[in-house]
Write a protein that holds these residues in place. Structure first.
Motif, PDB file in Angstrom:
ATOM      1  N   ALA A  67       0.835  -1.211   0.000  1.00 30.23           N
ATOM      2  CA  ALA A  67       0.000   0.000   0.000  1.00 30.23           C
ATOM      3  C   ALA A  67       0.860   1.248   0.000  1.00 30.23           C
ATOM      4  O   ALA A  67       1.983   1.253   0.498  1.00 30.23           O
ATOM      5  CB  ALA A  67      -0.884  -0.001   1.233  1.00 30.23           C
ATOM      6  N   GLY A  68       0.311   2.317  -0.570  1.00 34.00           N
ATOM      7  CA  GLY A  68       0.971   3.618  -0.529  1.00 34.00           C
ATOM      8  C   GLY A  68       1.622   3.987  -1.845  1.00 34.00           C
ATOM      9  O   GLY A  68       1.825   5.160  -2.126  1.00 34.00           O
ATOM     10  N   LYS A  71      -1.817   4.758  -4.347  1.00 36.61           N
ATOM     11  CA  LYS A  71      -2.911   4.967  -3.376  1.00 36.61           C
ATOM     12  C   LYS A  71      -4.261   5.095  -4.072  1.00 36.61           C
ATOM     13  O   LYS A  71      -5.269   4.580  -3.593  1.00 36.61           O
ATOM     14  CB  LYS A  71      -2.664   6.257  -2.583  1.00 36.61           C
ATOM     15  N   THR A  91      -3.548   3.882   1.263  1.00 34.37           N
ATOM     16  CA  THR A  91      -4.709   3.953   2.111  1.00 34.37           C
ATOM     17  C   THR A  91      -5.705   4.992   1.578  1.00 34.37           C
ATOM     18  O   THR A  91      -5.314   6.137   1.305  1.00 34.37           O
ATOM     19  CB  THR A  91      -4.309   4.297   3.562  1.00 34.37           C
ATOM     20  N   ASN A 143      -6.888  -0.944   0.902  1.00 34.92           N
ATOM     21  CA  ASN A 143      -6.390  -0.547   2.222  1.00 34.92           C
ATOM     22  C   ASN A 143      -7.147   0.714   2.654  1.00 34.92           C
ATOM     23  O   ASN A 143      -7.152   1.715   1.949  1.00 34.92           O
ATOM     24  CB  ASN A 143      -4.880  -0.306   2.086  1.00 34.92           C
ATOM     25  N   ASN A 176      -6.091  -0.255   8.074  1.00 33.65           N
ATOM     26  CA  ASN A 176      -4.815   0.366   8.445  1.00 33.65           C
ATOM     27  C   ASN A 176      -5.002   1.239   9.685  1.00 33.65           C
ATOM     28  O   ASN A 176      -5.602   2.306   9.611  1.00 33.65           O
ATOM     29  CB  ASN A 176      -4.279   1.194   7.272  1.00 33.65           C
ATOM     30  N   LYS A 217      -3.474  -4.399   9.262  1.00 35.92           N
ATOM     31  CA  LYS A 217      -2.049  -4.080   9.063  1.00 35.92           C
ATOM     32  C   LYS A 217      -1.487  -3.474  10.342  1.00 35.92           C
ATOM     33  O   LYS A 217      -2.025  -2.505  10.872  1.00 35.92           O
ATOM     34  CB  LYS A 217      -1.887  -3.104   7.903  1.00 35.92           C
ATOM     35  N   THR A 245       4.811  -5.707   8.187  1.00 35.79           N
ATOM     36  CA  THR A 245       4.439  -4.583   8.999  1.00 35.79           C
ATOM     37  C   THR A 245       4.366  -3.285   8.186  1.00 35.79           C
ATOM     38  O   THR A 245       4.866  -3.221   7.064  1.00 35.79           O
ATOM     39  CB  THR A 245       5.489  -4.317  10.119  1.00 35.79           C
ATOM     40  N   SER A 266      11.087   2.982   6.172  1.00 33.90           N
ATOM     41  CA  SER A 266      10.892   1.698   5.479  1.00 33.90           C
ATOM     42  C   SER A 266      12.196   1.292   4.809  1.00 33.90           C
ATOM     43  O   SER A 266      13.133   2.080   4.746  1.00 33.90           O
ATOM     44  CB  SER A 266       9.795   1.856   4.420  1.00 33.90           C
ATOM     45  N   GLY A 267      12.237   0.065   4.303  1.00 31.52           N
ATOM     46  CA  GLY A 267      13.433  -0.396   3.598  1.00 31.52           C
ATOM     47  C   GLY A 267      14.339  -1.225   4.488  1.00 31.52           C
ATOM     48  O   GLY A 267      13.910  -1.793   5.494  1.00 31.52           O
ATOM     49  N   VAL A 294       5.587  -7.724   4.926  1.00 28.60           N
ATOM     50  CA  VAL A 294       6.087  -6.539   4.230  1.00 28.60           C
ATOM     51  C   VAL A 294       7.003  -5.790   5.179  1.00 28.60           C
ATOM     52  O   VAL A 294       6.734  -5.703   6.377  1.00 28.60           O
ATOM     53  CB  VAL A 294       4.927  -5.656   3.692  1.00 28.60           C
ATOM     54  N   GLY A 296      11.119  -4.102   4.336  1.00 29.69           N
ATOM     55  CA  GLY A 296      12.538  -4.285   4.076  1.00 29.69           C
ATOM     56  C   GLY A 296      12.899  -5.471   3.197  1.00 29.69           C
ATOM     57  O   GLY A 296      13.983  -6.037   3.341  1.00 29.69           O
ATOM     58  N   TYR A 317       7.612  -2.275  -1.182  1.00 25.93           N
ATOM     59  CA  TYR A 317       7.489  -0.873  -1.602  1.00 25.93           C
ATOM     60  C   TYR A 317       8.910  -0.333  -1.841  1.00 25.93           C
ATOM     61  O   TYR A 317       9.331  -0.121  -2.969  1.00 25.93           O
ATOM     62  CB  TYR A 317       6.749  -0.040  -0.543  1.00 25.93           C
ATOM     63  N   THR A 318       9.677  -0.167  -0.749  1.00 25.65           N
ATOM     64  CA  THR A 318      10.988   0.471  -0.868  1.00 25.65           C
ATOM     65  C   THR A 318      11.941  -0.328  -1.775  1.00 25.65           C
ATOM     66  O   THR A 318      12.699   0.249  -2.558  1.00 25.65           O
ATOM     67  CB  THR A 318      11.601   0.677   0.538  1.00 25.65           C
TER      68      THR A 318
HETATM   69  C1  LIG Z   1       5.976   6.711   0.613  1.00 25.41           C
HETATM   70  C2  LIG Z   1       5.257   5.621   1.340  1.00 25.41           C
HETATM   71  C3  LIG Z   1       3.884   5.722   1.522  1.00 25.41           C
HETATM   72  C4  LIG Z   1       3.204   4.709   2.192  1.00 25.41           C
HETATM   73  N1  LIG Z   1       1.850   4.805   2.329  1.00 25.41           N
HETATM   74  C5  LIG Z   1       1.172   3.809   2.952  1.00 25.41           C
HETATM   75  C6  LIG Z   1      -0.232   3.863   3.066  1.00 25.41           C
HETATM   76  O1  LIG Z   1      -0.887   4.789   2.605  1.00 25.41           O
HETATM   77  N2  LIG Z   1      -0.852   2.841   3.718  1.00 25.41           N
HETATM   78  C7  LIG Z   1      -0.164   1.773   4.240  1.00 25.41           C
HETATM   79  O2  LIG Z   1      -0.787   0.860   4.798  1.00 25.41           O
HETATM   80  N3  LIG Z   1       1.164   1.688   4.120  1.00 25.41           N
HETATM   81  C8  LIG Z   1       1.845   2.678   3.495  1.00 25.41           C
HETATM   82  N4  LIG Z   1       3.202   2.589   3.379  1.00 25.41           N
HETATM   83  C9  LIG Z   1       3.902   1.461   4.020  1.00 25.41           C
HETATM   84  C10 LIG Z   1       4.208   0.332   3.048  1.00 25.41           C
HETATM   85  O3  LIG Z   1       3.022  -0.228   2.529  1.00 25.41           O
HETATM   86  C11 LIG Z   1       5.020  -0.769   3.752  1.00 25.41           C
HETATM   87  O4  LIG Z   1       4.240  -1.335   4.782  1.00 25.41           O
HETATM   88  C12 LIG Z   1       6.321  -0.235   4.363  1.00 25.41           C
HETATM   89  O5  LIG Z   1       6.910   0.726   3.536  1.00 25.41           O
HETATM   90  C13 LIG Z   1       7.329  -1.361   4.621  1.00 25.41           C
HETATM   91  O6  LIG Z   1       7.657  -2.022   3.423  1.00 25.41           O
HETATM   92  P1  LIG Z   1       8.981  -1.685   2.560  1.00 25.41           P
HETATM   93  O7  LIG Z   1      10.150  -1.725   3.492  1.00 25.41           O
HETATM   94  O8  LIG Z   1       9.007  -2.725   1.482  1.00 25.41           O
HETATM   95  O9  LIG Z   1       8.785  -0.321   2.001  1.00 25.41           O
HETATM   96  C14 LIG Z   1       3.907   3.586   2.708  1.00 25.41           C
HETATM   97  C15 LIG Z   1       5.288   3.503   2.518  1.00 25.41           C
HETATM   98  C16 LIG Z   1       5.973   4.498   1.844  1.00 25.41           C
HETATM   99  C17 LIG Z   1       7.461   4.366   1.654  1.00 25.41           C
END
Ligand SMILES: Cc1cc2nc3c(=O)[nH]c(=O)nc-3n(C[C@H](O)[C@H](O)[C@H](O)COP(=O)(O)O)c2cc1C
Length: 340
Positions: A67-68, A71, A91, A143, A176, A217, A245, A266-267, A294, A296, A317-318
């Motif tokens: 998610a994110g 969106k 979300t 989400n 969320n 979540k 997470t 994140s990451g 989810v 990293g 995502y990251t």
């Molecule tokens: C820029 C950005 C925006 C995000 N927006 C949302 C969001 O709107 N809703 C949500 O549940 N998670 C959101 N996330 C969290 C990601 O869905 C994910 O749970 C989190 O980044 C960990 O994963 P990653 O390390 O692969 O990025 C966002 C993450 C980033 C980097």
């Protein structure tokens, strides 16, 4: 090509501007005849042994977009061509909202991480519903969250509104309550408000002829007592599973210049923490509910470790921002190799 050419160029510019520029470029690219087929040929792997059936849905492969990223469901059909097994939108909140003031998105290059404090910027749930009516064959998670102006005492109405609005156009739901960027949102993770919220959504779901899976979540910053409570709530309310997470508020071990920015991290710095949460949940659950991992996943090895920890599906995502669509393919290849 992404790591050697595209990323060095994109990373020269403001992260949020580049995010929307990439959306426009991918849309434009898809206007060229046969480009969709070429991209699919390059990135998609079709194999029976990648398929997974989780909470009653058959996924073509276990690697999803978190998610994110998209969106407002503006790019789902195009992103699907890069090999994802499913895409989570949102979300989404009932009313459109601008989110926090800019700048609110930071790359931490040396740490392979992102800090964001976007604050649920989105065009509102109805705009996404309209777009989702023309979605292709793709599994979509919806989400949902609450508007910033809605007090926590009334949050339940926002979640219920978004749930009803999206019901016919998504395949599963994610509640969320774990974003660090909406003031006090995480208080909804406490036992009583969370039980009320999830029970209410379950009731709405039960009235449907085709109920949809509902997942929660969670944040990576919950302590073990809180995690035990969460497991208890999932089992009591009989929702369908967890996504672990979201981003963390921890800043342990960072070196990049943006490390002190407020928001969710994140990451790579999140990899271990999020895997530990998944292991803990899997070890302590009594009902065997599914978990989507989810946090990293930056390499195929990270993905395999999440699956080893007990995850049923994974999301990125990251890792997608830092390594491009090649990462999805390399994860799916590694899973195939492991299955042999
Ligand atoms: C820029 C950005 C925006 C995000 N927006 C949302 C969001 O709107 N809703 C949500 O549940 N998670 C959101 N996330 C969290 C990601 O869905 C994910 O749970 C989190 O980044 C960990 O994963 P990653 O390390 O692969 O990025 C966002 C993450 C980033 C980097």
């Amino acid at each position: 090509m992404y790591n050697s050419l595209i990323k060095p160029l994109l990373f020269q510019f403001d992260p949020e501007k580049i995010h929307y520029f990439s959306f426009k470029s991918i849309k434009l690219l898809h206007k060229i005849p046969f480009v969709d087929q070429l991209i699919r040929k390059q990135f998609c792997i079709h194999s029976k042994s990648l398929e997974r059936e989780v909470f009653g849905i058959k996924f073509p492969n276990p690697v999803g977009l978190a998610a994110g990223f998209d969106k407002d469901a503006k790019l789902i059909n195009e992103l699907n061509n890069f090999g994802f097994g499913f895409i989570e939108i949102g979300t989404l909140t009932p009313k459109p909202q601008a989110g926090n003031p800019k700048k609110r998105l930071f790359r931490l290059i040396e740490d392979e991480a992102i800090i964001n404090r976007m604050g649920f910027n989105n065009e509102g749930v109805m705009a996404a519903v309209k777009r989702l009516k023309s979605k292709g064959e793709i599994i979509i998670g919806g989400n949902i969250g609450k508007n910033k102006v809605t007090p926590n005492a009334e949050a339940i109405n926002d979640y219920a509104y978004a749930f009803e609005a999206l019901f016919e156009v998504v395949d599963y739901f994610v509640v969320n309550v774990s974003s660090p960027n909406t003031p006090n949102l995480r208080e909804l993770q406490d036992k009583r408000p969370l039980t009320n919220l999830l029970s209410h959504l379950k009731e709405l779901n039960a009235k449907k002829s085709n109920p949809k899976p509902i997942l929660l979540k969670i944040a990576p910053d919950l302590n073990t007592a809180q995690l035990i409570d969460i497991i208890d709530i999932v089992e009591q309310t009989e929702i369908d599973g967890l996504i672990a997470t979201n981003t963390t508020i921890s800043r342990d071990g960072l070196q990049s210049k943006h490390k002190a920015e407020a928001g969710g991290l994140s990451g790579k710095p999140l990899t271990k923490r999020s895997t530990e949460a998944i292991k803990f949940i899997k070890e302590h659950q009594t009902a065997r509910f599914p978990v989507i991992a989810v946090g990293g996943i930056m390499t195929a090895q990270d993905a395999l470790e999440k699956l080893e920890a007990g995850a049923d599906l994974i999301q990125l995502y990251t890792g997608f921002v830092f390594h491009g669509p090649k990462l999805i393919k390399s994860i799916n290849k590694a899973i195939l190799k492991r299955n042999k």
